[in-house]
Design a protein around this motif. Structure first.
Motif, mmCIF file in Angstrom:
data_model
loop_
_atom_site.group_PDB
_atom_site.id
_atom_site.type_symbol
_atom_site.label_atom_id
_atom_site.label_comp_id
_atom_site.label_asym_id
_atom_site.label_seq_id
_atom_site.Cartn_x
_atom_site.Cartn_y
_atom_site.Cartn_z
ATOM 1 N N ASP A 178 -44.569 68.019 -59.751
ATOM 2 C CA ASP A 178 -43.407 68.743 -59.212
ATOM 3 C C ASP A 178 -43.555 70.246 -59.400
ATOM 4 O OD1 ASP A 178 -42.364 66.269 -58.568
ATOM 5 O OD2 ASP A 178 -41.006 66.190 -60.297
ATOM 6 N N GLN A 179 -43.933 70.658 -60.599
ATOM 7 C CA GLN A 179 -44.079 72.078 -60.894
ATOM 8 C C GLN A 179 -45.209 72.693 -60.061
ATOM 9 O OE1 GLN A 179 -45.015 72.864 -64.970
ATOM 10 N NE2 GLN A 179 -44.812 75.078 -64.770
ATOM 11 N N SER A 180 -46.327 71.982 -59.939
ATOM 12 C CA SER A 180 -47.465 72.506 -59.185
ATOM 13 C C SER A 180 -47.146 72.646 -57.702
ATOM 14 C CB SER A 180 -48.677 71.588 -59.360
ATOM 15 O OG SER A 180 -49.062 71.546 -60.703
ATOM 16 N N VAL A 181 -46.454 71.663 -57.149
ATOM 17 C CA VAL A 181 -46.101 71.732 -55.728
ATOM 18 C C VAL A 181 -45.163 72.912 -55.477
ATOM 19 C CG1 VAL A 181 -44.863 70.534 -53.881
ATOM 20 C CG2 VAL A 181 -46.578 69.322 -55.229
ATOM 21 N N ARG A 182 -44.196 73.106 -56.364
ATOM 22 C CA ARG A 182 -43.284 74.260 -56.210
ATOM 23 C C ARG A 182 -44.061 75.572 -56.294
ATOM 24 N NH1 ARG A 182 -39.870 71.150 -59.536
ATOM 25 N NH2 ARG A 182 -40.504 72.356 -61.354
ATOM 26 N N SER A 183 -44.965 75.678 -57.271
ATOM 27 C CA SER A 183 -45.759 76.899 -57.433
ATOM 28 C C SER A 183 -46.665 77.136 -56.239
ATOM 29 C CB SER A 183 -46.611 76.824 -58.705
ATOM 30 O OG SER A 183 -45.800 76.775 -59.841
ATOM 31 N N MET A 184 -47.330 76.077 -55.771
ATOM 32 C CA MET A 184 -48.213 76.237 -54.618
ATOM 33 C C MET A 184 -47.425 76.597 -53.362
ATOM 34 S SD MET A 184 -51.233 73.464 -55.068
ATOM 35 C CE MET A 184 -52.150 74.132 -53.690
#
Length: 142
Positions: A117-123
């Motif tokens: 979840d965090q990585s998708v938001r950051s990307m």
């Protein structure tokens, strides 16, 4: 397919593999529980032998020569053999339990989900920022 969608798909695939591993681990744990551990202990130089299966005494073997030791000493030998078998059982149980405790698939799955979840938001934010920069550069060049 854009990079964010591909990244999300790879994470989701990893989570599914982990979930299937959790199901396999639970099944293999049930199989192990069906077959209790077997342990043995001896005393009086092997003249007394006790075999445990699970937490129950399966057998006690006495060499006929040990019967000459007398009731009190024989009782001590049996107690020593039982304690040795219990120590063996605890040792085996500790070895069997040590490896699964090192990897908790449920906790790993939860952490992987949070990371996804965090990585998708950051990307997504980085992708949008790069798109905005490229758009500004293109607009400035006209």
């Amino acid at each position: 397919m854009d990079q964010v969608t591909e990244f999300n798909r790879l994470f989701e695939q990893s989570r599914l593999v982990l979930a299937s591993m959790r199901g396999t681990a639970a099944t293999s744990g049930a199989d192990e529980a069906a077959e209790p551990l077997r342990a043995a202990g001896t005393a009086a130089e092997g003249q007394v032998e006790v075999v445990l299966v699970g937490q129950r005494v399966e057998s006690v073997r006495l060499d006929p020569r040990v019967l000459r030791a007398g009731a009190e000493l024989l009782g001590e030998y049996v107690a020593q053999a039982v304690n040795a078998a219990l120590d063996d059982l605890r040792h085996q149980a500790g070895q069997a339990g040590a490896e699964p405790a090192a990897l908790d698939p449920a906790a790993l799955g939860e952490t992987l989900g949070q990371l996804q979840d965090q990585s998708v938001r950051s990307m997504s934010a980085m992708s949008q920022a790069l798109t905005d920069v490229v758009q500004r550069i293109q607009e400035g060049g006209r």
